[in-house]
Design an enzyme around this catalytic site. Structure first.
Site, short mmCIF file in Angstrom:
data_model
loop_
_atom_site.label_atom_id
_atom_site.label_comp_id
_atom_site.label_asym_id
_atom_site.label_seq_id
_atom_site.Cartn_x
_atom_site.Cartn_y
_atom_site.Cartn_z
N HIS A 1 0.77 -1.24 0.00
CA HIS A 1 0.00 0.00 0.00
C HIS A 1 0.80 1.30 0.00
CE1 HIS A 1 -3.60 -2.32 0.50
NE2 HIS A 1 -3.10 -2.92 1.57
N ARG B 1 0.57 7.76 -12.08
CA ARG B 1 -0.72 7.56 -11.40
C ARG B 1 -1.85 7.34 -12.40
NH1 ARG B 1 -2.03 11.86 -7.26
NH2 ARG B 1 -3.42 10.26 -6.49
N ASP B 2 -1.55 6.71 -13.54
CA ASP B 2 -2.57 6.38 -14.53
C ASP B 2 -2.69 4.86 -14.63
OD1 ASP B 2 -0.22 5.66 -15.79
OD2 ASP B 2 -0.41 7.13 -17.41
N LYS C 1 -5.16 -9.13 -8.30
CA LYS C 1 -5.90 -8.61 -7.16
C LYS C 1 -6.98 -7.66 -7.68
CE LYS C 1 -5.26 -6.60 -2.61
NZ LYS C 1 -4.34 -6.03 -1.64
N CYS D 1 -6.18 1.20 -7.65
CA CYS D 1 -6.08 0.40 -8.88
C CYS D 1 -7.18 -0.66 -8.84
CB CYS D 1 -4.71 -0.27 -8.96
SG CYS D 1 -3.32 0.89 -8.92
N VAL E 1 -7.36 7.96 5.27
CA VAL E 1 -7.21 6.51 5.23
C VAL E 1 -7.51 5.92 6.60
CG1 VAL E 1 -5.61 6.50 3.29
CG2 VAL E 1 -4.70 6.63 5.59
N HIS F 1 -2.61 -2.95 8.23
CA HIS F 1 -3.72 -3.27 7.32
C HIS F 1 -4.40 -1.98 6.89
CE1 HIS F 1 -7.31 -5.13 5.65
NE2 HIS F 1 -8.04 -4.36 6.44
#
Length: 147
Positions: free
Chosen positions: A37, A45-46, A64, A105, A127, A138
């Site tokens: 993460h 960032r695309d 994932k 993503c 977050v 986590h």
């Protein structure tokens, strides 16, 4: 005297099995969190960024479904687990006081097997993390925080 040392050794060995996890074990969960993460300075960032980083981080066998990367510095992320940059949230979670630049993503397409195609969504979010021994282990979610 020899018998006393044997009993002492036995008590010591049994005690080792009852001790809490070591700091190294705690750090391995934190290291895993960072691998999944954290990306300090993302390139792009695309969609191509997502496909590349997901592959490099080993998150594509199988593909994932969704993963969020937090950008910034580790110190600010770790501070969520303290009062410096975090508040209690629900059961045993912490929510950041400040928002972070994030990239989410999402798997695009039907197959769970490579080659994986991802769609990127970039933004700023608060977050929510789970912490152990003062370290994030986590990522629960990233959310827009209402003023």
């Amino acid at each position: 005297m020899v018998m006393g040392l044997g009993v002492l050794l036995l008590v010591f060995v049994l005690g080792l099995g009852l001790t809490p996890p070591t700091l190294a074990q705690d750090n391995s969960r934190y290291t895993h969190f960072l691998t999944q993460h954290y990306d300090a300075k993302p390139q792009g960032r695309d969609d191509r960024y997502c496909e590349s980083i997901m592959r490099r981080r080993g998150l594509t066998s199988p593909c994932k479904d969704i993963n969020t990367f937090i950008h910034g510095n580790k110190r600010s992320i770790k501070a969520i687990c303290e009062n410096k940059n975090g508040n209690p949230h629900r059961e045993n979670l912490r929510i950041s006081k400040s928002s972070f630049q994030v990239t989410t993503c999402k798997l695009h397409g039907g197959s769970p097997w490579p080659p994986c195609q991802y769609r990127a969504t970039a933004g700023f979010r608060n977050v929510v993390v789970a912490c152990e021994n003062g370290l994030p282990v986590h990522l629960d979610q990233s959310i827009f925080r209402r003023p």
